[in-house]
Design a protein around this motif. Structure first.
Motif, PDB file in Angstrom:
ATOM      1  N   VAL A 191       0.830  -1.184   0.040  1.00 19.35           N
ATOM      2  CA  VAL A 191      -0.003   0.046   0.012  1.00 19.35           C
ATOM      3  C   VAL A 191       0.707   1.392   0.061  1.00 19.35           C
ATOM      4  O   VAL A 191       1.674   1.554   0.781  1.00 19.35           O
TER       5      VAL A 191
ATOM      6  N   PHE B 190      -0.578  -2.145   5.742  1.00 19.04           N
ATOM      7  CA  PHE B 190      -0.812  -0.767   5.799  1.00 19.04           C
ATOM      8  C   PHE B 190       0.128   0.108   4.910  1.00 19.04           C
ATOM      9  O   PHE B 190       1.241  -0.075   4.817  1.00 19.04           O
ATOM     10  N   GLY B 191      -0.592   1.355   4.689  1.00 23.04           N
ATOM     11  CA  GLY B 191       0.370   2.261   4.135  1.00 23.04           C
ATOM     12  C   GLY B 191       1.005   3.223   5.254  1.00 23.04           C
ATOM     13  O   GLY B 191       1.122   2.867   6.236  1.00 23.04           O
ATOM     14  N   GLN B 192       1.953   3.838   4.779  1.00 23.05           N
ATOM     15  CA  GLN B 192       2.841   4.632   5.630  1.00 23.05           C
ATOM     16  C   GLN B 192       1.917   5.733   6.500  1.00 23.05           C
ATOM     17  O   GLN B 192       2.785   6.342   7.473  1.00 23.05           O
TER      18      GLN B 192
END
Lengths: 114, 118
Positions: free
Chosen positions: B4, B108-110
């Protein structure tokens, strides 16, 4: 609304010591998870737990880590011999069923290794 | 495996302005998509989810997101933000075709820090 609760909120430990992080998932949930977030980095999956056994774990979750559901309500993460790089925020989550069901997160335990 | 990407690490915006937080994903299988919000010193709270059906999903606090399969995107929008929307927002995915190999591992994304100014 039911919540996932985590204790303690902040844990400070000397390097090499064992630490146990505790979680009480939502009571009718069947799937349990641990994630961690090192400061400034992504939230990373550590392990999932279902039916009293680990169902999936990441490469981070090595022999120093273990999880347990010692009774009907608690879900614990143990780090056997902590390292400096274990310093992070650790989140517990639970879901009613797996896969597409939303995971409910606790407020996290900030683990600081000295 | 899934990945992501949240394209903006920080998004400053004035109160009552519209906002869009961008999220792109990569996966070899179909995915379920989620947006979570994290207020200071709190855990992750689910904002909304896309499982199937209508590609426009509505969540809590007036947020909505649109799933675009061809662009592998799931951007989060709000037409008019409030000071109280200041928080960090995370896009996340789970492999939809578990096939016994995934029990809900979220990727998850950052994260995107949304700051709403008066």
């Amino acid at each position: 609304e039911p919540e996932v609760t985590q204790t303690p909120s902040h844990q400070v430990t000397q390097m090499g010591q064992e630490v146990i992080l505790r979680c009480v998932p939502i009571s009718n949930h069947l799937y349990f998870y641990w994630y961690r977030q090192i400061l400034g980095q992504k939230v990373e999956f550590l392990v999932s737990f279902y039916n009293n056994e680990i169902s999936e774990k990441s490469e981070i979750f090595d022999d120093q880590f273990s999880v347990e559901r010692p009774d009907g309500s608690n879900f614990t993460l143990k780090i056997r011999s902590t390292k400096l790089e274990d310093s992070a925020m650790y989140f517990c989550a639970s879901s009613r069923t797996g896969s597409n069901q939303p995971q409910h997160f606790g407020d996290g335990t900030r683990l600081s290794i000295l | 495996a899934q990945s992501v990407t949240q394209l903006d690490s920080q998004v400053p915006v004035f109160e009552e302005a519209p906002v869009e937080l961008r999220c792109n994903y990569s996966s070899s299988v179909s995915v379920y998509l989620f947006w979570y919000v994290q207020y200071p010193n709190q855990g992750l709270q689910l904002l909304l989810k896309y499982l199937s059906g209508s590609t426009l999903v509505k969540g809590i606090n007036g947020f909505e997101a649109e799933f675009n399969k061809s662009q592998t995107s799931f951007h989060l929008r709000k037409p008019s933000v409030h000071i109280s929307d200041t928080a960090e927002y995370f896009c996340a995915v789970i492999a939809a075709n578990a096939g016994g190999t995934s029990y809900g591992k979220l990727t998850f994304g950052q994260g995107t820090i949304l700051t709403v100014h008066p």
